[in-house]
Design a protein around this motif. Sequence first.
Motif, PDB file in Angstrom:
ATOM      1  N   MET A  12       0.831  -1.204   0.000  1.00 51.59           N
ATOM      2  CA  MET A  12       0.000   0.000   0.000  1.00 51.59           C
ATOM      3  C   MET A  12       0.865   1.253   0.000  1.00 51.59           C
ATOM      4  N   LEU A  13       2.003   1.196   0.677  1.00 50.28           N
ATOM      5  CA  LEU A  13       2.914   2.350   0.649  1.00 50.28           C
ATOM      6  C   LEU A  13       3.446   2.553  -0.769  1.00 50.28           C
ATOM      7  N   ARG A  14       3.663   1.470  -1.484  1.00 44.62           N
ATOM      8  CA  ARG A  14       4.073   1.594  -2.892  1.00 44.62           C
ATOM      9  C   ARG A  14       2.934   2.191  -3.721  1.00 44.62           C
ATOM     10  N   VAL A  15       1.708   1.822  -3.408  1.00 48.52           N
ATOM     11  CA  VAL A  15       0.568   2.401  -4.123  1.00 48.52           C
ATOM     12  C   VAL A  15       0.544   3.910  -3.906  1.00 48.52           C
ATOM     13  N   HIS A  60      -7.919   3.223  -3.663  1.00 51.62           N
ATOM     14  CA  HIS A  60      -6.968   3.938  -4.540  1.00 51.62           C
ATOM     15  C   HIS A  60      -7.048   5.446  -4.299  1.00 51.62           C
ATOM     16  N   LYS A  61      -8.294   5.956  -4.184  1.00 57.27           N
ATOM     17  CA  LYS A  61      -8.471   7.404  -3.971  1.00 57.27           C
ATOM     18  C   LYS A  61      -7.909   7.838  -2.635  1.00 57.27           C
ATOM     19  N   SER A  62      -8.040   6.979  -1.631  1.00 58.23           N
ATOM     20  CA  SER A  62      -7.648   7.338  -0.276  1.00 58.23           C
ATOM     21  C   SER A  62      -6.243   6.879   0.056  1.00 58.23           C
ATOM     22  N   ALA A  63      -5.490   6.484  -0.927  1.00 62.65           N
ATOM     23  CA  ALA A  63      -4.143   5.952  -0.682  1.00 62.65           C
ATOM     24  C   ALA A  63      -3.287   6.961   0.087  1.00 62.65           C
ATOM     25  N   HIS A  64      -3.457   8.250  -0.218  1.00 62.63           N
ATOM     26  CA  HIS A  64      -2.621   9.264   0.444  1.00 62.63           C
ATOM     27  C   HIS A  64      -2.937   9.350   1.931  1.00 62.63           C
ATOM     28  N   ARG A  65      -4.125   8.847   2.336  1.00 61.42           N
ATOM     29  CA  ARG A  65      -4.504   8.924   3.751  1.00 61.42           C
ATOM     30  C   ARG A  65      -4.102   7.675   4.530  1.00 61.42           C
ATOM     31  N   TYR A  66      -3.608   6.668   3.847  1.00 58.12           N
ATOM     32  CA  TYR A  66      -3.279   5.412   4.542  1.00 58.12           C
ATOM     33  C   TYR A  66      -2.044   5.619   5.407  1.00 58.12           C
ATOM     34  N   TRP A  75      -7.850  -1.823   7.458  1.00 58.94           N
ATOM     35  CA  TRP A  75      -8.282  -0.611   6.768  1.00 58.94           C
ATOM     36  C   TRP A  75      -9.211  -0.956   5.609  1.00 58.94           C
ATOM     37  N   LEU A  76      -8.853  -1.978   4.836  1.00 59.03           N
ATOM     38  CA  LEU A  76      -9.644  -2.371   3.680  1.00 59.03           C
ATOM     39  C   LEU A  76     -11.049  -2.803   4.091  1.00 59.03           C
ATOM     40  N   TYR A  77     -11.138  -3.671   5.086  1.00 54.71           N
ATOM     41  CA  TYR A  77     -12.457  -4.157   5.497  1.00 54.71           C
ATOM     42  C   TYR A  77     -13.277  -3.055   6.168  1.00 54.71           C
ATOM     43  N   THR A  78     -12.609  -2.102   6.773  1.00 51.39           N
ATOM     44  CA  THR A  78     -13.340  -0.961   7.331  1.00 51.39           C
ATOM     45  C   THR A  78     -14.007  -0.167   6.214  1.00 51.39           C
ATOM     46  N   ILE A  79     -13.267   0.063   5.125  1.00 54.41           N
ATOM     47  CA  ILE A  79     -13.852   0.748   3.974  1.00 54.41           C
ATOM     48  C   ILE A  79     -15.023  -0.056   3.423  1.00 54.41           C
ATOM     49  N   ALA A  80     -14.824  -1.359   3.292  1.00 49.34           N
ATOM     50  CA  ALA A  80     -15.886  -2.214   2.746  1.00 49.34           C
ATOM     51  C   ALA A  80     -17.126  -2.157   3.631  1.00 49.34           C
ATOM     52  N   ARG A  81     -16.931  -2.240   4.915  1.00 46.59           N
ATOM     53  CA  ARG A  81     -18.072  -2.214   5.824  1.00 46.59           C
ATOM     54  C   ARG A  81     -18.810  -0.881   5.751  1.00 46.59           C
ATOM     55  N   ASN A  82     -18.049   0.216   5.716  1.00 43.73           N
ATOM     56  CA  ASN A  82     -18.672   1.538   5.661  1.00 43.73           C
ATOM     57  C   ASN A  82     -19.488   1.717   4.386  1.00 43.73           C
TER      58      ASN A  82
END
Lengths: 218, 172
Positions: A12-15, A60-66, A75-82
Amino acid sequence: MAPEQDPDARLMLRVQRGDRAAFEMLVEKYQQPVMNLVYRMIGDLQESEDLCQNVFIQVHKSAHRYRVTARFSTWLYTIARNLCLNELRRRNRHPAESLDASPVDQENYSLHHQLVDTTNPSPPDACLLTELEERIHRALAALPETQRTAILLCRQQDLSYEQIAEILGCSVSATKSLIHRARESLRQWLKPYLRTGVWPGVTPPADPSVADPAAPPK
Amino acid sequence: MNHNEFEKWLETIQRRPLSPAEQSQLDDVLARNPDRRLLWLQEIALTRLLVDLPDAPLPPDFTRRVLTATDPTAAPASRAPWRFGWPHLPRPALGFALAGLVVLFGGIGFLVQQHRAQSHLVISVADLSRQIELVANATDLPAVQVLQDFEAIYHLSQTQPLADDELLAALQ
């Protein structure tokens, strides 16, 4: 595993630095688990595909916030759940717009009606689900949203209780309580099968290992 | 076996299969607590059902779709189309554009207001000029001293003069 040691966090840091190959690897790895979670959360296959795609677009859009303060999967499953919660709330506000989707219990976001209409199933769904699987699907759909999410995340065996608690936004003890209550409800729903290994009125499956619920897991 | 101990065994079996040593230990525990055996078997069966649920179907080109949707070099036609006649601008540009419009309309409004104020001033000056001209053309008034006994004289002229017969007889 500490977040810093998480290989997916490093991807994800590479992303973040614009590495498309790293993003592709994450999509390939997590598309199925995310789709499984989303589909059993909201119940509609077509909407689940769209929503699952939106999960990764949001990643992908929120990559800068990771930030590497948690594992990537948390983090991924939190996004999915939301995103699932947003969809369930949208259905709650505009039930007429989702004629194909199941009505939602206003308080608990449980899906009242069966998710697959076995009296008139569409051809792909009829091929997909056996009678038993449809019952499990319906039993899961009847759970309140938090219990359903908890037990579906617990099914992802690479998630710890701490991670599940973080995704749900509650304590570890509350998470275990949710899972415990969900399992109690599911046991009640599926008691006929759990007791005998077959569903009343259903021809037992050919696989003998499936027919014996008393057999310990291998 | 107390409740907590049984819960711990349940939590373990929900996350992973038991090792042979653990299975042996559990068998001993269940032999001593046969009332928990049925619940344990149901829990194992439920765990298997959940684990064995089939995967939800995914389209084979799912990854390609996601990569296309997130491709920053995608052709403009593939991006969001024009909406209501406005181009799809990135958010900062849109913000600047809106701010510019606000400043523009604000400036126009200020200029209109200024123009109206100046017009009102011009009208006032014209009125004043006319008034001054009117006064300047008025008839000259007599001096103030002339008017000193104005009331007495005015009153005198209003009365009928009485004939002074006695004075006339004396003069004759």
